[in-house]
Design an enzyme around this catalytic site. Structure first.
Site, PDB file in Angstrom:
ATOM      1  N   LYS A  34      62.671  41.373  56.711  1.00 13.30           N
ATOM      2  CA  LYS A  34      61.777  40.082  57.232  1.00 13.30           C
ATOM      3  C   LYS A  34      62.002  39.207  56.293  1.00 13.30           C
ATOM      4  CE  LYS A  34      58.437  43.078  59.424  1.00 13.30           C
ATOM      5  NZ  LYS A  34      57.124  43.602  59.394  1.00 13.30           N
ATOM      6  N   ALA A 319      57.003  36.814  41.784  1.00 12.93           N
ATOM      7  CA  ALA A 319      57.503  35.789  42.992  1.00 12.93           C
ATOM      8  C   ALA A 319      57.946  34.393  42.634  1.00 12.93           C
ATOM      9  CB  ALA A 319      56.468  36.031  44.174  1.00 12.93           C
ATOM     10  N   HIS A 443      30.615  20.559  33.533  1.00 16.90           N
ATOM     11  CA  HIS A 443      29.836  21.349  33.131  1.00 16.90           C
ATOM     12  C   HIS A 443      28.749  21.639  34.431  1.00 16.90           C
ATOM     13  CE1 HIS A 443      26.542  23.589  30.957  1.00 16.90           C
ATOM     14  NE2 HIS A 443      25.648  22.959  31.601  1.00 16.90           N
TER      15      HIS A 443
END
Length: 456
Positions: A34, A319, A443
């Site tokens: 695939k 990957a 912050h």
């Protein structure tokens, strides 16, 4: 116009095909399974979808502390109602959507995609046996090999491949087991331990090295070890499974220290192996091992007009590393010089808490003769971490003690996988810690701790 064949449609292959097409080449991509490869279909994306679901249920169980008295039962009822089928369906939908996206991009770029198995006839000829039985011989000016890897099963698990799970097949598990033994305490093993534990499965991890994540920073690994142990994961480190037998009740594991474990199922997360036997590598005069082939680490060149990217070259089994390698290889094959920088690849572990790192480790820097300075900030002192009960861990920067230049970073704690890219940019810009200290962070954010680390 160059005629290029890309073998493999995973995270190394399809970016290579797209890059080559963008540079004007005529590209044919051959994929036997695939599009998207292991990462998209049975790796990175599926595991992150499942981990996200598991972490959501973990959060739901903890919500009772913020509710009125008696809410514990409601939280437990919600957890008990979790549906493995629906969790898997969500994951499969995400995978399907992304796979369709890759197919669309390749079609739009004019890349011809062939479904089948490729093999070398010679350095400029590739034979394709189609999944539909058809045969095709492709003449080309160059080849990019991105054939990937598969799960490794050493003894005694090599005899039980059809009965136990690996990191690819675990997503096909029909139901959650009551208990699971994970063999291997590396990245995959730890992510899967976090996943199953968070979903209520009795989980243990067997790791032959003295500690989990033996290739990662020891202090960061300790943060995760303590967090998962506190949540109920049992670790057997410094030991290995010497025997494994299956019966109608599950599996019996015998460990090297004499202990025996009874579990319903087993997951092998012992690493990956490369098998290029079907590619007829001998026809191009290239030798290979289960670790792959040797390439030029900067250009990815294997032979004059052949490049190898991703798991098959053993540089980095990630990957995003494969994707960058594919782009660099395609550029070089098309005559546009490009360089791949393996040391700049960030890595992340998507557990709770997350771990991430980039650049040189202390050991690597010292091996190059550098004097290393550590700058560390603990999340216990971070406002947002305290407000959200996510104070596990720390962020650490490593700098050259002589020049102040940032060398690397290790993040162990919330948002680590996202924040590591701030430091990737700083490394690419060759910033010093003093320059990073001048950056203003909002912050309250977890990112503030990067600035606090730089100030120390």
């Amino acid at each position: 116009m160059k005629n290029i064949v890309v073998i493999g449609g995973g995270p190394g292959g399809y970016p290579a095909a797209l890059k080559a097409a963008a540079l004007g080449a005529r590209v044919t991509l051959v994929e036997k399974n695939k599009l998207g490869g292991v990462c998209l279909n049975c790796g990175c994306i599926p595991s992150k979808s499942l981990l996200d679901a598991a972490h959501r249920f973990q959060t739901a169980r903890n919500l009772s502390a913020l509710c009125t008295d008696g809410a514990q039962a409601a939280a437990e009822a919600l957890f008990a109602a979790r549906s493995w089928d629906k969790i898997k369906a969500r994951q499969q939908a995400a995978t399907r959507k992304l796979t369709q996206g890759i197919a669309f991009l390749l079609k739009k770029a004019g890349v011809e995609v062939l479904s089948g198995e490729a093999s070398f006839v010679d350095e400029h000829t590739v034979f394709v046996k189609g999944n539909d039985g058809t045969e095709k011989t492709l003449s080309c000016d160059g080849v990019i090999l991105a054939a990937g890897s598969e799960a490794f099963f050493p003894p005694p698990f090599d005899q039980l491949k059809d009965k136990i799970y690996d990191n690819s097949t675990v997503f096909d598990m029909p139901a959650l087991p009551s208990s699971i033994a994970i063999i291997g305490g590396g990245v995959i093993g730890c992510e899967m331990a976090d996943l199953f534990n968070a979903l209520g499965v009795e989980t243990c991890v067997v790791e032959m090295q003295p500690r989990i994540l033996p290739l990662e920073d020891e202090n960061a690994a300790r943060v995760l070890f303590q967090a998962l142990s506190k949540r109920g994961v049992t670790f057997y480190t410094g030991t290995r499974a010497t025997a494994c037998t299956a019966d109608e009740n599950g599996f019996t594991l015998t460990l090297s220290d004499g202990k025996t474990l009874q579990v319903q199922t087993v997951l092998a997360a012992i690493g990956r192996t490369v098998d290029l036997s079907a590619l007829r590598m001998e026809n191009i005069g290239v030798e290979w091992t289960r670790k792959g082939v040797q390439v030029n680490a900067e250009t990815l060149q294997l032979k004059k007009d052949i490049y190898a990217v991703g798991d098959v070259n053993g540089l980095f089994q990630l990957a995003h590393a494969a994707s960058r390698q594919g782009e660099v290889a395609a550029s070089n094959l098309c005559g546009v010089p490009a360089v791949y920088h393996n040391a700049s690849v960030p890595r992340a572990i998507y557990t709770s808490p997350e771990l991430a790192a980039v650049g040189l480790s202390r050991a690597q820097a010292e091996a190059q003769g550098m004097s290393v300075k550590s700058h560390k900030a603990f999340l216990l002192a971070n406002g947002r971490a305290v407000a959200q009960d996510q104070t596990e861990g720390y962020y650490e920067l490593l700098s050259d003690a002589q020049t102040g230049r940032l060398l690397g970073a290790v993040l162990a704690g919330a948002q680590a996988a996202e924040l590591i890219h701030t430091l990737s940019v700083a490394l690419a810009a060759q910033m010093t810690v003093e320059q990073l200290k001048e950056v203003i962070f909002a912050h309250p954010t977890f990112a503030e701790s990067l600035g606090e680390a730089a100030a120390r």
